[in-house]
Design a protein around this motif. Sequence first.
Motif, PDB file in Angstrom:
ATOM      1  N   GLN A 278      -9.746   3.192  -3.087  1.00  0.00           N
ATOM      2  CA  GLN A 278     -10.965   3.379  -2.283  1.00  0.00           C
ATOM      3  C   GLN A 278     -12.202   3.590  -3.151  1.00  0.00           C
ATOM      4  OE1 GLN A 278      -8.953   5.867  -2.955  1.00  0.00           O
ATOM      5  NE2 GLN A 278     -10.305   7.531  -3.557  1.00  0.00           N
TER       6      GLN A 278
ATOM      7  N   ASN B 124     -10.931  -8.676  -4.445  1.00  0.00           N
ATOM      8  CA  ASN B 124     -10.042  -9.281  -3.445  1.00  0.00           C
ATOM      9  C   ASN B 124      -9.655 -10.708  -3.835  1.00  0.00           C
ATOM     10  OD1 ASN B 124     -10.145  -6.963  -1.942  1.00  0.00           O
ATOM     11  ND2 ASN B 124     -11.501  -7.772  -0.357  1.00  0.00           N
TER      12      ASN B 124
ATOM     13  N   THR C  39     -18.412  -0.852  -4.280  1.00  0.00           N
ATOM     14  CA  THR C  39     -18.596  -1.759  -3.145  1.00  0.00           C
ATOM     15  C   THR C  39     -18.946  -3.167  -3.593  1.00  0.00           C
ATOM     16  OG1 THR C  39     -19.345   0.104  -1.784  1.00  0.00           O
ATOM     17  CG2 THR C  39     -19.872  -2.107  -0.999  1.00  0.00           C
TER      18      THR C  39
ATOM     19  N   SER D 169       0.856  -1.194   0.000  1.00  0.00           N
ATOM     20  CA  SER D 169       0.000   0.000   0.000  1.00  0.00           C
ATOM     21  C   SER D 169       0.887   1.236   0.000  1.00  0.00           C
ATOM     22  CB  SER D 169      -0.939   0.010   1.215  1.00  0.00           C
ATOM     23  OG  SER D 169      -0.209  -0.038   2.426  1.00  0.00           O
TER      24      SER D 169
ATOM     25  N   VAL E 122     -15.803  -5.137  -4.568  1.00  0.00           N
ATOM     26  CA  VAL E 122     -14.638  -5.198  -3.676  1.00  0.00           C
ATOM     27  C   VAL E 122     -14.195  -6.633  -3.425  1.00  0.00           C
ATOM     28  CG1 VAL E 122     -13.888  -4.836  -1.296  1.00  0.00           C
ATOM     29  CG2 VAL E 122     -14.964  -2.975  -2.555  1.00  0.00           C
ATOM     30  N   GLU E 123     -15.124  -7.511  -3.032  1.00  0.00           N
ATOM     31  CA  GLU E 123     -14.725  -8.862  -2.663  1.00  0.00           C
ATOM     32  C   GLU E 123     -14.326  -9.691  -3.891  1.00  0.00           C
ATOM     33  OE1 GLU E 123     -17.767 -10.420  -0.047  1.00  0.00           O
ATOM     34  OE2 GLU E 123     -16.630  -9.703   1.686  1.00  0.00           O
TER      35      GLU E 123
ATOM     36  N   GLY F  29     -11.199 -11.341   2.185  1.00  0.00           N
ATOM     37  CA  GLY F  29     -10.237 -10.251   2.251  1.00  0.00           C
ATOM     38  C   GLY F  29      -8.905 -10.640   1.641  1.00  0.00           C
TER      39      GLY F  29
ATOM     40  N   LEU G 158     -13.013  -8.237   6.298  1.00  0.00           N
ATOM     41  CA  LEU G 158     -13.973  -8.718   5.308  1.00  0.00           C
ATOM     42  C   LEU G 158     -13.991 -10.243   5.263  1.00  0.00           C
ATOM     43  CD1 LEU G 158     -13.188  -6.298   2.327  1.00  0.00           C
ATOM     44  CD2 LEU G 158     -15.115  -6.159   3.916  1.00  0.00           C
TER      45      LEU G 158
ATOM     46  N   SER H 228     -10.223  -0.649   4.254  1.00  0.00           N
ATOM     47  CA  SER H 228      -9.867  -1.871   4.976  1.00  0.00           C
ATOM     48  C   SER H 228     -10.303  -3.078   4.151  1.00  0.00           C
ATOM     49  CB  SER H 228     -10.552  -1.890   6.344  1.00  0.00           C
ATOM     50  OG  SER H 228     -10.108  -0.810   7.138  1.00  0.00           O
ATOM     51  N   LEU H 229      -9.327  -3.814   3.628  1.00  0.00           N
ATOM     52  CA  LEU H 229      -9.614  -4.927   2.729  1.00  0.00           C
ATOM     53  C   LEU H 229      -9.109  -6.260   3.253  1.00  0.00           C
ATOM     54  CD1 LEU H 229      -8.596  -3.244  -0.671  1.00  0.00           C
ATOM     55  CD2 LEU H 229     -10.892  -3.424   0.308  1.00  0.00           C
ATOM     56  N   SER H 230      -8.523  -6.296   4.447  1.00  0.00           N
ATOM     57  CA  SER H 230      -7.845  -7.493   4.933  1.00  0.00           C
ATOM     58  C   SER H 230      -8.829  -8.539   5.459  1.00  0.00           C
ATOM     59  CB  SER H 230      -6.829  -7.136   6.012  1.00  0.00           C
ATOM     60  OG  SER H 230      -7.470  -6.492   7.096  1.00  0.00           O
TER      61      SER H 230
END
Length: 610
Positions: free
Chosen positions: A417, A428, A421, A287, A424-425, A460, A457, A451-453
């Motif tokens: 960011q 990931n 939404t 990051s 997102v997964e 994640g 999630l 927060s993606l960890s």
Amino acid sequence: MACMFRKFKGISTMTRPTFIAHCTDDNRFQSVHDHLWAVKNLCETYAEPLHLSHVAGLAGWLHDAGKYAQTFQDYINKSHDGDPNTHPGQVNHAFAGARLLGAFLNQNFDDDAIYLSELIENVVMAHHNAGGPYDYVTPTSGESPFLQRQSQKIKDWTISEIKQHFFEDFSQASFEAYLDEAIHEVSMIPDKQQETQENFYLRYIASCLIDADHLETGDFMVGKTTQQESQGASLDALCRINEEKAALQARQNATDTTSGQGMINRLRGEMSQYCLAAGQADQGIYSLSVPTGGGKTLAGLRFALNQCVTHYLDHIIIVSPYTTIIEQNTRAIRQRLDIEPSDRSTVLEYHSAIGNDQVEQDDPKNDRYYYARDTWDAPIIMTTQVAYLNALYGRGSKNLRHMHRMVNSVVIFDEIQSMPTKAVEMNNVAMNWLAHEGKSTLLLCTATQPSLSHDVLPIGIDAPKEIIPDIPSVETAFKRTELVDHTAKVWELDDLMNGLKSELTRVSSVLAVMNTKKAARQAFQQFNELNLDVKGYHLSTAMCAAHRKKVIKAIRENLKNQMPVVVFSTQLIEAGVDLSFGSVFRSLAGIDSVIQAAGRCNRNHETKIG
């Protein structure tokens, strides 16, 4: 590591071969043997980074085996001779290669052989299917189109016919030895990855096959010559150029010790040095949490170039949410790397706003651009979140061809960011595969890291390694704005107009960021009715790309010349657009949007505080 521009040298003849794969109107013919062998060789090259050359090569070798059928030869000869009763798809040739492989493996109960069979048969049978290999499961009904295809009766040929003619052209002993190598490559994939990541391996092998098949067929049809030559500068050369520019910038920064701009440039130089160190470190998920205006575009580029040189990676793919950011960053990167304006293939810009009219038709580099566009075989690819996700999940061969370029590469997510939404997964999952199995390095860039960890999630990613060692100290050093809270009262447009007029007595440029396209348009219209001696501009995603680009250019010129200006925009201006205003108004939104909007205020430290 140099990207390759492939010219076709293909074997063609004016005499019809016994088994024709392709033919042209000017009576050139390509044999099935030559087509299969050429596609096999390309597939091997594409899949080499994941050590799956024989797996992908097997798909290439078998994909058009059905063209050995007499029914297909009757069809292609009649079609070439102008028979009006022929049409594409008249003969099912796509299933034959899968059935041929099945004939060799149907008594092999080894788990790896079964897995290989599922991969190759699925990919070969689906290589003319717009859905690609993803349709092997139907989530709603639980049916398996793949199993249905396996058992489907084919009247166009028999497997004995295909096998006979295939091994008249190729050695059966060589084929069986090659098959054993493919099984061995599959055995090197851990059982857990085989079980949980089969969709990505399917997609990857299909991507290698479709790209190779389209490229080889297209080159034959237009009659190019066979050789490969370097396409533009290599990533090694680009890295050397960038390091020279970084060293020059550092020397210039050292001479300016008094101005606000000089201070910001020195801080940006520090961010760049952190990225240099990380670029020479191990691969993984990183990051880059640089405050807005911190120079993350060029810092991230430095990281990526050094990762490519250190780990022998093939491409840098930069994923952005808006075409405005892509256009701006592409210009900055091309300028940084001394790339000629006519060279559109070293830094490839790939998004919906790029049309053929933007490429000079007489440019000798024209073929290179179209090759890079179709294949993503370019050192640096600048693209959108939509195109990136389409390459991983989308229908159609255009999207599927791009997927295999993401392995053994650096993928930079600019303004991560802003990933929708709902995506997102699924992103990931893709990032995990790319980082762990795909041998790629990922960089998540933004001033407001989501927060993606795994601990946040259900699906994640591994916690990214942050490049900046002391983020609070860096944020303090970059502080150039003061946030003023006006949320105690709900503002109407009249309140906003009064606020703008008040700020214009103090500064010469103001930005108002609205939450909707309608609100931005209405505010712009009401401002124009004030008849102030200040130029007003409106920006929105509803504008076409060319218009938006023209408006941003005009805004930039006004700001450069310090002319009074007010801009009304949707949030498109928040994510990475390099404009700096004396004051910014932001409609109520989440704190990440507020921070991003603040990044358009006093961006280059023109004043002590904005």
